[in-house]
Design a protein around this motif. Sequence first.
Motif, mmCIF file in Angstrom:
data_model
loop_
_atom_site.group_PDB
_atom_site.id
_atom_site.type_symbol
_atom_site.label_atom_id
_atom_site.label_comp_id
_atom_site.label_asym_id
_atom_site.label_seq_id
_atom_site.Cartn_x
_atom_site.Cartn_y
_atom_site.Cartn_z
ATOM 1 N N MET A 98 86.600 -50.012 -45.329
ATOM 2 C CA MET A 98 87.291 -49.656 -44.090
ATOM 3 C C MET A 98 87.779 -50.907 -43.379
ATOM 4 N N ASP A 99 88.738 -50.738 -42.500
ATOM 5 C CA ASP A 99 89.310 -51.851 -41.759
ATOM 6 C C ASP A 99 89.269 -51.581 -40.250
ATOM 7 N N GLY A 100 89.379 -52.640 -39.495
ATOM 8 C CA GLY A 100 89.613 -52.559 -38.058
ATOM 9 C C GLY A 100 88.682 -51.651 -37.292
ATOM 10 N N ALA A 101 89.277 -50.797 -36.452
ATOM 11 C CA ALA A 101 88.504 -49.919 -35.583
ATOM 12 C C ALA A 101 87.673 -48.923 -36.377
ATOM 13 N N GLU A 102 88.201 -48.444 -37.519
ATOM 14 C CA GLU A 102 87.445 -47.498 -38.336
ATOM 15 C C GLU A 102 86.174 -48.153 -38.875
ATOM 16 N N HIS A 103 86.311 -49.383 -39.355
ATOM 17 C CA HIS A 103 85.146 -50.107 -39.863
ATOM 18 C C HIS A 103 84.144 -50.395 -38.754
ATOM 19 N N ALA A 104 84.635 -50.834 -37.598
ATOM 20 C CA ALA A 104 83.734 -51.142 -36.480
ATOM 21 C C ALA A 104 82.977 -49.902 -36.032
ATOM 22 N N ALA A 105 83.663 -48.740 -36.016
ATOM 23 C CA ALA A 105 83.007 -47.503 -35.588
ATOM 24 C C ALA A 105 81.931 -47.075 -36.574
ATOM 25 N N ALA A 106 82.151 -47.318 -37.869
ATOM 26 C CA ALA A 106 81.160 -46.953 -38.874
ATOM 27 C C ALA A 106 79.979 -47.914 -38.878
ATOM 28 N N ARG A 107 80.228 -49.170 -38.578
ATOM 29 C CA ARG A 107 79.187 -50.199 -38.630
ATOM 30 C C ARG A 107 78.323 -50.213 -37.372
ATOM 31 N N ASP A 215 62.658 -43.496 -38.455
ATOM 32 C CA ASP A 215 63.155 -44.435 -39.449
ATOM 33 C C ASP A 215 64.666 -44.491 -39.310
ATOM 34 N N LEU A 216 65.308 -45.288 -40.135
ATOM 35 C CA LEU A 216 66.741 -45.509 -39.982
ATOM 36 C C LEU A 216 67.512 -44.194 -39.956
ATOM 37 N N PHE A 217 67.260 -43.315 -40.916
ATOM 38 C CA PHE A 217 68.054 -42.098 -40.979
ATOM 39 C C PHE A 217 67.603 -41.048 -39.984
ATOM 40 N N GLY A 218 66.337 -41.056 -39.646
ATOM 41 C CA GLY A 218 65.900 -40.170 -38.582
ATOM 42 C C GLY A 218 66.604 -40.500 -37.279
ATOM 43 N N ARG A 219 66.736 -41.798 -36.994
ATOM 44 C CA ARG A 219 67.419 -42.224 -35.774
ATOM 45 C C ARG A 219 68.922 -41.942 -35.841
ATOM 46 N N GLN A 220 69.520 -42.088 -37.025
ATOM 47 C CA GLN A 220 70.950 -41.785 -37.167
ATOM 48 C C GLN A 220 71.212 -40.298 -36.959
ATOM 49 N N ILE A 221 70.341 -39.462 -37.511
ATOM 50 C CA ILE A 221 70.500 -38.011 -37.355
ATOM 51 C C ILE A 221 70.366 -37.620 -35.881
ATOM 52 N N GLY A 234 78.329 -38.601 -44.952
ATOM 53 C CA GLY A 234 78.402 -39.976 -44.479
ATOM 54 C C GLY A 234 77.057 -40.671 -44.553
ATOM 55 N N LEU A 235 75.984 -39.945 -44.223
ATOM 56 C CA LEU A 235 74.646 -40.523 -44.306
ATOM 57 C C LEU A 235 74.239 -40.765 -45.759
ATOM 58 N N VAL A 236 74.605 -39.851 -46.644
ATOM 59 C CA VAL A 236 74.309 -40.047 -48.074
ATOM 60 C C VAL A 236 75.040 -41.294 -48.579
ATOM 61 N N SER A 237 76.305 -41.447 -48.208
ATOM 62 C CA SER A 237 77.082 -42.617 -48.627
ATOM 63 C C SER A 237 76.494 -43.900 -48.052
ATOM 64 N N LEU A 238 76.036 -43.853 -46.798
ATOM 65 C CA LEU A 238 75.419 -45.028 -46.182
ATOM 66 C C LEU A 238 74.158 -45.420 -46.927
ATOM 67 N N CYS A 356 77.728 -59.329 -44.603
ATOM 68 C CA CYS A 356 76.668 -58.430 -45.064
ATOM 69 C C CYS A 356 75.804 -57.903 -43.924
ATOM 70 N N LEU A 357 75.721 -56.587 -43.842
ATOM 71 C CA LEU A 357 74.954 -55.924 -42.787
ATOM 72 C C LEU A 357 73.466 -56.237 -42.906
ATOM 73 N N GLY A 358 72.965 -56.353 -44.137
ATOM 74 C CA GLY A 358 71.528 -56.521 -44.354
ATOM 75 C C GLY A 358 71.087 -57.949 -44.592
ATOM 76 N N GLN A 359 71.880 -58.929 -44.150
ATOM 77 C CA GLN A 359 71.540 -60.319 -44.461
ATOM 78 C C GLN A 359 70.210 -60.754 -43.845
ATOM 79 N N ASN A 360 69.884 -60.273 -42.636
ATOM 80 C CA ASN A 360 68.608 -60.656 -42.023
ATOM 81 C C ASN A 360 67.426 -60.095 -42.802
ATOM 82 N N LEU A 361 67.589 -58.888 -43.334
ATOM 83 C CA LEU A 361 66.532 -58.296 -44.153
ATOM 84 C C LEU A 361 66.360 -59.084 -45.440
ATOM 85 N N ALA A 362 67.458 -59.441 -46.093
ATOM 86 C CA ALA A 362 67.377 -60.210 -47.337
ATOM 87 C C ALA A 362 66.696 -61.550 -47.095
#
Length: 407
Positions: A98-107, A215-221, A234-238, A356-362
Motif C-alpha cells: 500500500m502507499d500513502g494514506a492507505e498505507h498509513a491507515a493500515a499501519r 493480545d494483539l488481535f484481541g485488541r485489534q478486534i 484483513g486480520l488474517v492477512s495481517l 519494518c514494523l517489527g524491528q524493535n521485536l527483532a
Amino acid sequence: MTKNVADELAGLELPVERGCPFAPPPAYERLREQAPINKIRLTSGGEAWWVSGHEEARAVLADGRFSSDKRKDGFPLYTLDAATLRQFRSQPPLMLGMDGAEHAAARRPVISEFTVKRLAALRPRIQDIVDHFIDDLLAADQRPVDLVQALSLPVPSLVICELLGVPYTDHDFFQSRTTMMVSRNSMEDRLRALAELRAFIDDLITRKESEPGDDLFGRQIARQRQEGTVDHEGLVSLAFLLLTAGHETTANMISLGVVGLLSHPEQLALITADPSRTPMAVEELLRYFTIADGVTSRVATEDVEIGGVSIKAREGVIVSMLSANWDPAVFRDPAELDIERGARHHVAFGFGPHQCLGQNLARMELQIVFDTLFRRIPTLRLAAPAEDLPFKNDAVIYGVHELPVTW
C-alpha cells in the motif's frame, strides 16, 4: 561507465547468489563504485533500476513518488512467472503493498503493538522461551547439535505465538508448520504447510472474534468493533504478514549472528565481557549480513531524479539493501565486522514509511538470544568451518540451512 561494467550490468541476473558467506557478491562493489544507480536486466524479462548506494537507497525509500503497490505496471516482480504474476495482481494488496494514506491507515492501528514500551512486557516471556530451548540444547544426548533446529527456528515461532495470542495447546502445530515453510522440504510440502497455517490463522481469528483476549488481535478486534468496522480477512492477512516478515528473517539472523560472532572471537569477547555492548553488536550484525537484500522494490509513479539519474514514470526500481549497507562512503571498512562502529543507520529494516514494523521485536529477540546463549554456553563453537556450512540463497533471503555447534 567502462565497457566491462556495462557488460556486467547487462549480464547480471537477480537474485545474485553470494559466493562467500561473509560478503556480498563481488559485482555489487564494482557496480556501486561505477554506477550506484543503473539499469539491469531481470530474469523475468524487462529492465529495472538497480540502486546500490546508501544515500540513493534512502532517497528512493523515503520518496512518496515511488510506489510499493506490486500490482502497478512496471513493478519489478522478478521472481514471479507470468501466470503467478497475473494471479498476484488480481488480489488486494497487503500492508507492504500500500502507499500513502492507505498505507498509513493500515499501519497506524498496529504500530503501538511494537513500541519499545509495549514489547518490554513481552521480554520476560521471550527470556523464558530462549532459556527453555537452551536447556534442551544442553541436555542433548549427542553432539554436534544443529542450532537452526534447536534454537534459531523455534524461538521466533513461539515469540510470534505469544504476539498473536496463539493458545499454548496449539503451539506444536503452529511451530511445526512454520518450520516446514522455511526448511528444505519440497515445494509441495511447503505450500501444504502454508495452506494449513492460513486455515489455522483463519480459525484463530474466528475464535478471537468470539472471545477477544488481551493480545494483539484481541485488541485489534476490540478496536474494530468500537469503530464499527469488522475486517476478518484483513486480520488474517495481517497475521500472515507478521508471520512471514518476522519468522524466517529473525531465525536466519540468529544463526548468522552466531556464525559471525564465533568466527570473530575478539568481537564476541567484547559482548561477553560487557553485555551492554550487545545492542551495538546486533546493529552491526544486521548491517553486515543484511539477510533480505533486493526485496525492497518500487515503481515510479512520475518522473523522478535520484542521485543525478532520471527515472521515468512506470519504471521499476530495486534497492539492494546489502550493497547500501556495505557502502564505504558511509561505513568505513565495511567488510570488517566491528560491533563498536555504531551502525544504527543501516537499512537492513528498510527506510522511510515502510520501514519494518517489527524491528524493535527483532532487535529484542536477537539481544536476548546472544546474551543468553553465550553466557550459558561460553565454550560454544562451530562444529564445522564457516565456509563449509550450507548457506542458502533462496530468492532474496540469505541464511543457513544447518548450523552444527558443539561445546
